[in-house]
Design an enzyme around this catalytic site. Sequence first.
Site, PDB file in Angstrom:
ATOM      1  N   THR B 175       0.893  -1.189   0.088  1.00 50.24           N
ATOM      2  CA  THR B 175       0.187   0.071  -0.024  1.00 50.24           C
ATOM      3  C   THR B 175       0.782   1.398  -0.177  1.00 50.24           C
ATOM      4  OG1 THR B 175      -0.135  -0.122   2.305  1.00 50.24           O
ATOM      5  CG2 THR B 175      -2.142  -0.985   1.105  1.00 50.24           C
ATOM      6  N   THR B 209       1.265  -8.840  12.623  1.00 48.13           N
ATOM      7  CA  THR B 209       1.511  -7.482  12.015  1.00 48.13           C
ATOM      8  C   THR B 209       0.477  -7.329  10.818  1.00 48.13           C
ATOM      9  OG1 THR B 209       2.944  -6.189  11.147  1.00 48.13           O
ATOM     10  CG2 THR B 209       3.028  -8.278  10.308  1.00 48.13           C
TER      11      THR B 209
END
Lengths: 413, 413
Positions: B175, B209
């Site tokens: 991203t 995570t």
Amino acid sequence: MNRNTTGQSTAGVAPTAHSGTPAPERHKGVTGPKGFKAAGVAAGIKESGALDLALVVNEGPGQAAAGVFTTNQVKAAPVLWSQQVLQERKLHAVVLNSGGANACTGPEGFQDTHATAEKVAEVLDVGAIEVAVCSTGLIGERLPMDNLKAGVKKAAQELAAGDQADLNAATAVMTTDTHPKQCWQDHPDGWSVGGFVKGAGMLSPNMATMLSVITTDAVIDGDALDAALRAVTAKTYDRLDVDGGTSTNDTVLVLASGASGVTPSPDDFADVLTAVAKDLVKQLQGDAEGVTKEVSITVNGALTEAEAVVVAKTVAEDNLVKTALFGSDPNWGRIAMAVGRSQATVDQHKLGITINGVTLFADGHKAADRSEADLSGRDVEIVVDLNLGDGTATVLTTDLSHGYVEENSAYSS
Amino acid sequence: MNRNTTGQSTAGVAPTAHSGTPAPERHKGVTGPKGFKAAGVAAGIKESGALDLALVVNEGPGQAAAGVFTTNQVKAAPVLWSQQVLQERKLHAVVLNSGGANACTGPEGFQDTHATAEKVAEVLDVGAIEVAVCSTGLIGERLPMDNLKAGVKKAAQELAAGDQADLNAATAVMTTDTHPKQCWQDHPDGWSVGGFVKGAGMLSPNMATMLSVITTDAVIDGDALDAALRAVTAKTYDRLDVDGGTSTNDTVLVLASGASGVTPSPDDFADVLTAVAKDLVKQLQGDAEGVTKEVSITVNGALTEAEAVVVAKTVAEDNLVKTALFGSDPNWGRIAMAVGRSQATVDQHKLGITINGVTLFADGHKAADRSEADLSGRDVEIVVDLNLGDGTATVLTTDLSHGYVEENSAYSS
């Protein structure tokens, strides 16, 4: 019942002063209530030569006092001192300095605080045990005691009641504050409450805020004053969270002179004290470091009020929420993330989020396009509905801007 | 035992890639271990046309798998799905998309995830219950399912082993990451562990995570794999805290093909898995949003390891500490403030703080002038000594820079 010296209403009205914008120069504060004198002087603690030492004296006839202090386990020397002297719930004076926090300075720093109180006691002819001390500024450095003691003497000589004295005292405690922050409110029965506050960063009060001194000429004993102060700060100072940084020096003191001769009802006293505290806290929010948005986060429907506070503070401290607000971006997904990572009970299928009156997320579904919420203004109202119970709370915060980063990456220099 | 495709040692060595700097273009990852194929394609989920869909397939002979997921109470649909399918501790494939988190999308979003797994099952001729799904991107928007399903078909056609397939898969999950993050490490006994990770913001993993897929060709059953993964992530992924923002989509998956035919000892497997996880986490830190400092915070002498983690994370999340680091300012007073406001037991009179090898504060006293600590470099090591017990932990974090504010005030647009 609510006038400053120019006759304008103040309490309950959002202040118009913004970061970097000068506040009104005259504004009644700690000597608004009868029985108090104050001074603010340049003692040479700050290298800039700005005002850096304030003295507030309660001339009575009563000397009831109460205080609330930081919950940080690393407590500055003046906090340790003032907590001790407040056990008697009696104060003749408060001395405050900016230019150094006197925190993390060991027993030597505590001796410096003690010596400061002794100097005030000497020049006012009172006991050192009746003198509270507050300090603010950089952590870890000793104070220049010769300058500080000479400043105490100078301040005692300049003690006065009136707008200039109030302004000087409120100015002398400033660090990164851009303007002094004061408030005064009177009651039709003939008594009043006044005060000042300083604080702009390291600002997440917990049982207290940065430094704030509140005065009243109401007749009230120490125990009642203490109870009122704790109840009021829990819903005002403790509901502001700029950056999660509960400081080593947070202190709120209230001193009652009884000079009005009027004994208010507990409810009346709590109402006026709350109004003054809310006004001061709103001024703290408006002058927070780097602030471009004044944000209120209301959480409804939590299992308890305590859980509502936990959710609201988690959202208030979330850097992704705060940077989105800086960008005027109604990114409610980040609010949902912060709500979900809080330690309170949350059911994502019941969750709703409303920003500036537009419900963007309801019952776990997108409810409107984010573009429908307008965040272009300075004030932002976020409402989170958990739909689980009756717990509700509102926390005030600010955005996270380039100004905050700039100011705090350069502050100690 | 530790080579990538160019024969250079990788694990255990700090990566040199910095924010905005391209990583090495060839780097072995999820198909490094035998028995795996991968692909990364542009499915049209991202408007930019960049790679946005990855597929990782375990061709066996074994299909043991395990996963750890976000502790956020607001969980994305793919997290809810993958948690379910992982109960069998068996996976044939993982499909991942960037360009949308599929979080806060209600039952419809869950149906989208289910349909994605069904499409993968159809093209691979396996059961949907053997397909994990991961998504990342903006919260609150539905995914473009036609594009996504066509992308799955395309990815299945491009499945391959080798560096290009690894790079494509690791790139397709990005991203705000500036480069793909991969690692591979082999063991002299003839088995290896590889993986990729994505993540740059909303990054405070807690039991997981952002998104990470790890593969191994070791022979290991699902229960052992699950135990190893939980133990390793608790000390690696869970010890990174960029901005406190535990995401709605955090997922770490590990897939074991058994294709090496070698059954490693539990200790050997844990060692190599730890090395890969640490390397990937270090790459996450180095590519965090706006990072200019890679900071390690070690807390020694806590009452327990858990309290050491609490103190280290409180310091890691403190904006005043993070902005001081951005300013290369060894402002240890802010560290003392953060330590004191943590929920762990602290005695300010025993506290010590060392920055980059220079002890600035010891036993509650200033020990050296702050100017003696040099923070001009990119790496900063903070050591906090509580001197209360044997608990110790290290947490990795970054500074808070103008770049972080800039990136996060504009991300959703």
